[in-house]
Scaffold this active site. Structure first.
Site, short mmCIF file in Angstrom:
data_model
loop_
_atom_site.label_atom_id
_atom_site.label_comp_id
_atom_site.label_asym_id
_atom_site.label_seq_id
_atom_site.Cartn_x
_atom_site.Cartn_y
_atom_site.Cartn_z
N ASP A 384 0.86 -1.19 0.00
CA ASP A 384 0.00 0.00 0.00
C ASP A 384 0.89 1.24 0.00
O ASP A 384 1.77 1.39 0.87
CB ASP A 384 -0.91 0.00 1.23
CG ASP A 384 -1.94 1.12 1.17
OD1 ASP A 384 -3.00 0.90 0.53
OD2 ASP A 384 -1.70 2.19 1.73
N GLU A 427 -4.43 2.24 -4.72
CA GLU A 427 -2.97 2.22 -4.57
C GLU A 427 -2.50 0.96 -3.87
O GLU A 427 -1.39 0.90 -3.34
CB GLU A 427 -2.50 3.45 -3.80
CG GLU A 427 -2.85 3.47 -2.31
CD GLU A 427 -4.22 4.07 -2.00
OE1 GLU A 427 -4.40 4.52 -0.87
OE2 GLU A 427 -5.09 4.08 -2.89
#
Length: 510
Positions: A384, A427
């Protein structure tokens, strides 16, 4: 010369019987083209029998009667031959065109029946001698010349059609085309002799010529019996279609093929006609297997390279007797490529090119089943990006997209081709590592983390620094663990990494 007269009459009587049998045989085929040929043969029967009796007669009354019998069939011969020629070669014409073709024959028949009233067909009729026996001498009327012009036109068109078929055909079909071309030329020769008054013995050689044409046609028909379903039906659909077509007999010998088949299988040449398809196309093993098993299949060919759908069907007569096989080769290369492209698009993330969430789950679930079966280790990392929303807000979404692409490059440089790499969210990325224990996965996670940290993304003269947090999990032996359990445990490890300052990875054993 009684013997000569008897021989001529005998030949014509035999001709009438033969053409009658041919007509019956052709009618039984129940095919539009052969029906026209049957009527054509039946018309010759009237023509031949009538002329035989005319030659055998000695009086004007009897000769005129049998001449009338001839004209039950004679006027319609050129029209029937022309329509048969079109139908036999798949050059179909409409009802109106057929009615126009038969208009002059019907008028000829009417003028012949009413000739004693108008003398429009024969100006005069009398008995004369050719020095051997009596013959009927006619003085041609105006409509006779109209009919002669019509006959000439019909045979010119028919000859042209057969010549065109002969020129564009190969192998046995070309030889059969030559026979039919000759058969179509014979009646025309007798018409020319009659119009120029050059017929020996003042005899009408028309019934001899058309009977010879029927005999030639029948020879061609029987000689190439394996193509009983219109062997000359090599129309534009056969010649110009992009599908390759190969015709085989019941012994799998090659009978014919079209130009597209030559492009697909360049071993096909004119000299392979009559040879076993297994010998000629031996290097195309998948193709030959499909043909012999009469199965629809897909074959990948190397020369020329492409994907083809192969379909083999039996060629059957009306009575369901098999006479051969028809093999079609359809180029599906574009379709296969398109399906591969669609599958690629359906399984990949459009921006980064890694697997999308759906396909990642599908592949990973298979890998977990495999790991359970063979007792392989399995590990997983969730990645992440740190403060990614801030990058989007500060530099814009295009900059954010560029960052995601660079992160994927960093990860790809750190993993193997067998590892399953997917994008799970905005993301967030996930990587599943087959046959990888937790210790090995930690090393990979450290490498990924470092590569991302060392990456600087340039966008509009600005340098964007990026970092990421990683959650790692794995096990050496799988029991009842599912992908959801892997993801949940890795997510917990990721939460720890985020809580402890980001730009690091944390590991939790499954």
């Amino acid at each position: 010369m009684v013997i000569l007269r008897i021989m001529l009459c005998g030949f014509l009587l035999a001709s009438g019987i033969f053409t009658l049998l041919v007509a019956i045989y052709s009618f039984r085929k129940r095919d539009p083209a052969t029906n026209y040929f049957a009527v054509f043969s039946l018309s010759i029967t009237f023509y031949s029998l009538g002329y035989a009796m005319e030659l055998y007669s000695d009086t004007l009354v009897r000769m005129r009667f049998w001449n009338f019998v001839e004209y039950i069939g004679l006027p319609f011969l050129p029209a029937l031959w022309l329509v048969f020629t079109f139908e036999y070669n798949n050059k179909h014409i409409g009802l109106i065109e057929k009615l126009c073709i038969f208009m002059i024959p019907f008028m000829t028949f009417i003028f012949r029946v009413t000739n004693s009233l108008n003398h429009f067909y024969y100006l005069s009729v009398k008995v004369t001698s050719n020095y051997y026996f009596p013959v009927l001498y006619i003085e041609k009327g105006p409509w006779y010349w109209v009919h002669a012009l019509f006959v000439t036109s019909c045979f010119i068109v028919a000859n042209y059609v057969y010549y065109a078929v002969y020129k564009k055909s190969i192998g046995p079909i070309r030889r059969q085309g030559a026979i039919l071309l000759i058969a179509s030329l014979l009646p025309w020769v007798t018409v020319v002799l009659d119009l120029l008054n050059l017929s020996p013995l003042d005899i009408d050689y028309g019934p001899f010529a058309v009977t010879s044409s029927v005999i030639l046609f029948f020879i061609a028909f029987l000689r190439y019996h394996f193509l009983n379903i219109k062997p000359l039906a090599r129309d534009k659909a056969f010649e110009l279609t992009n599908d390759g077509i190969i015709v085989l007999d019941t012994n799998y010998n090659i009978i014919d093929f079209n130009p597209s088949a030559v492009v697909i299988c360049n071993d096909l040449r004119e000299n392979v006609i009559g040879k076993d398809v297994q010998v000629v196309l031996g290097r195309y093993k998948g193709l030959v297997y499909s043909i012999l098993n009469e199965a629809e299949s897909q074959c990948d060919l190397e020369d020329p390279k492409g994907n083809y759908r192969v379909n083999t069907v039996r060629i059957l007569e009306v009575n369901h007797r098999q006479v051969g096989y028809l093999v079609t080769l359809t180029d599906i290369t574009k379709y296969v490529n398109m399906m591969q492209e669609l599958n690629h698009l359906a399984s990949r993330d459009a921006l980064t090119g890694v697997y999308n969430r759906r396909y990642f789950v599908e592949l990973s679930s298979r890998e977990i089943v495999k790991a359970k079966r063979y007792n392989h280790a399995l590990s997983l990392i969730i990645i992440d990006l740190d403060y990614f929303k801030q990058i989007n807000d500060t530099h814009g979404h295009q900059a954010g997209d560029l960052v995601l692409i660079e992160v994927v490059k960093c990860c790809r440089n750190s993993i193997r081709s067998i590892d399953i790499f997917g994008r799970f969210g905005g993301e967030e990325f996930v990587i599943l590592f087959p046959e990888t224990n937790l210790g090995e996965c930690n090393i990979i996670a450290g490498r990924i983390l470092k590569n991302i940290e060392n990456t600087i993304v340039s966008y509009e003269n600005k340098h964007i620094k990026i970092t990421a947090s990683l959650g790692v999990t794995g096990t050496n032996f799988l029991y009842n663990q599912s992908l959801d359990i892997f993801l949940k445990k890795a997510d917990q490890a990721l939460y720890q990494a985020k809580s402890e300052g980001r730009n690091c990875f944390r590991c939790l054993e499954l």
